[in-house]
Design an enzyme around this catalytic site. Sequence first.
Site, PDB file in Angstrom:
ATOM      1  N   TYR A  24      47.890  16.083  25.458  1.00 26.36           N
ATOM      2  CA  TYR A  24      48.858  15.386  26.742  1.00 26.36           C
ATOM      3  C   TYR A  24      50.189  15.376  26.543  1.00 26.36           C
ATOM      4  CZ  TYR A  24      44.218  13.747  28.213  1.00 26.36           C
ATOM      5  OH  TYR A  24      42.717  13.818  28.831  1.00 26.36           O
ATOM      6  N   ASN A  75      48.365  10.150  39.248  1.00 35.66           N
ATOM      7  CA  ASN A  75      47.350  10.871  38.228  1.00 35.66           C
ATOM      8  C   ASN A  75      46.456   9.705  37.863  1.00 35.66           C
ATOM      9  OD1 ASN A  75      45.994  11.733  35.764  1.00 35.66           O
ATOM     10  ND2 ASN A  75      48.177  11.968  34.747  1.00 35.66           N
ATOM     11  N   HIS A  81      37.936  12.230  38.327  1.00 33.48           N
ATOM     12  CA  HIS A  81      36.360  12.941  38.181  1.00 33.48           C
ATOM     13  C   HIS A  81      35.373  12.022  38.925  1.00 33.48           C
ATOM     14  CE1 HIS A  81      38.992  15.515  36.057  1.00 33.48           C
ATOM     15  NE2 HIS A  81      39.184  14.638  35.043  1.00 33.48           N
ATOM     16  N   ASP A  88      38.747   7.586  49.209  1.00 32.55           N
ATOM     17  CA  ASP A  88      38.628   6.833  50.464  1.00 32.55           C
ATOM     18  C   ASP A  88      40.198   6.023  50.687  1.00 32.55           C
ATOM     19  OD1 ASP A  88      36.230   7.674  50.991  1.00 32.55           O
ATOM     20  OD2 ASP A  88      35.160   5.779  50.672  1.00 32.55           O
ATOM     21  N   HIS A 101      48.150  16.145  36.856  1.00 33.63           N
ATOM     22  CA  HIS A 101      47.693  16.161  35.426  1.00 33.63           C
ATOM     23  C   HIS A 101      48.425  16.807  34.538  1.00 33.63           C
ATOM     24  CE1 HIS A 101      44.046  14.555  37.333  1.00 33.63           C
ATOM     25  NE2 HIS A 101      43.970  15.562  38.170  1.00 33.63           N
ATOM     26  N   LEU A 102      48.767  15.930  33.433  1.00 29.22           N
ATOM     27  CA  LEU A 102      49.381  16.543  32.469  1.00 29.22           C
ATOM     28  C   LEU A 102      48.852  17.665  31.793  1.00 29.22           C
ATOM     29  CD1 LEU A 102      49.645  12.792  30.954  1.00 29.22           C
ATOM     30  CD2 LEU A 102      51.779  14.247  31.399  1.00 29.22           C
ATOM     31  N   SER A 103      47.347  17.566  31.569  1.00 25.30           N
ATOM     32  CA  SER A 103      46.774  18.835  30.900  1.00 25.30           C
ATOM     33  C   SER A 103      46.180  19.720  32.077  1.00 25.30           C
ATOM     34  CB  SER A 103      45.515  18.471  30.188  1.00 25.30           C
ATOM     35  OG  SER A 103      44.490  17.520  31.134  1.00 25.30           O
ATOM     36  N   ARG A 112      35.757  17.944  34.082  1.00 22.39           N
ATOM     37  CA  ARG A 112      36.977  17.767  34.552  1.00 22.39           C
ATOM     38  C   ARG A 112      37.540  18.512  35.915  1.00 22.39           C
ATOM     39  NH1 ARG A 112      39.054  14.116  30.597  1.00 22.39           N
ATOM     40  NH2 ARG A 112      38.111  14.464  28.490  1.00 22.39           N
TER      41      ARG A 112
HETATM   42  C1  DQA Z   1      44.349  13.602  32.760  1.00 20.54           C
HETATM   43  C2  DQA Z   1      43.011  14.498  32.921  1.00 20.54           C
HETATM   44  C3  DQA Z   1      41.681  13.752  33.021  1.00 20.54           C
HETATM   45  O1  DQA Z   1      40.693  14.753  33.022  1.00 20.54           O
HETATM   46  C4  DQA Z   1      41.763  12.677  31.841  1.00 20.54           C
HETATM   47  O2  DQA Z   1      40.522  11.964  32.061  1.00 20.54           O
HETATM   48  C5  DQA Z   1      42.894  11.833  31.621  1.00 20.54           C
HETATM   49  C6  DQA Z   1      44.185  12.344  31.843  1.00 20.54           C
HETATM   50  C7  DQA Z   1      45.694  14.394  32.407  1.00 20.54           C
HETATM   51  O3  DQA Z   1      46.653  13.851  33.039  1.00 20.54           O
HETATM   52  O4  DQA Z   1      45.520  15.751  32.106  1.00 20.54           O
HETATM   53  O5  DQA Z   1      42.968  10.954  31.080  1.00 20.54           O
HETATM   54  O6  DQA Z   1      44.582  13.005  34.349  1.00 20.54           O
END
Ligand code: DQA
Length: 155
Positions: A24, A75, A81, A88, A101-103, A112
């Site tokens: 991250y 985020n 997931h 909704d 998403h950071l990753s 994921r």
């Molecule tokens: C995340 C990716 C998700 O899969 C994970 O559960 C996170 C961080 C990201 O920012 O990369 O908590 O949302």
Amino acid sequence: MTLPIYVLNGPSLNLLGTREPEIYGHATLADIERLCATRAKVYGLETVFRQSNIEGVLVDWIQEAREKASALIINGAAYTHTSIAILDALRAFDKPVIEVHLSNPFRREPFRRHSYVSLGSTGVIVGLKEHGYVLAIDALANMLESTSNDRRRTN
Ligand code: DQA
């Protein structure tokens, strides 16, 4: 005066900086909050930046944003997931939504690869660490500007 952009963050993002930095990055949530506010200011916009570990609180904030925000960055972290409730709520928000998403979840575990949040989002930015939030502000500023130009043209 344009309403602020809400930036909502889900579970365990409060631990950024120390949580799996190899995945991250090293920026803390406070760093990301500052980056968002600084970038928004360039466009004369404001951000409301929040984090919760609780799904229902995120739903409440998305509902609040219907009246109080011009757009949303979300985020959803792990709720991305799993959460039909967040999807909704997003579907009841009829303004732009960018999922960040950071990753890059697509090169991680298979669970994921599915995102409920994506089904309620205008656009998605993944894998660019904290820079993704800054790009989301750029994209929204652009969208908000073109909507207000359209409004000016039709008035
Ligand atoms: C995340 C990716 C998700 O899969 C994970 O559960 C996170 C961080 C990201 O920012 O990369 O908590 O949302």
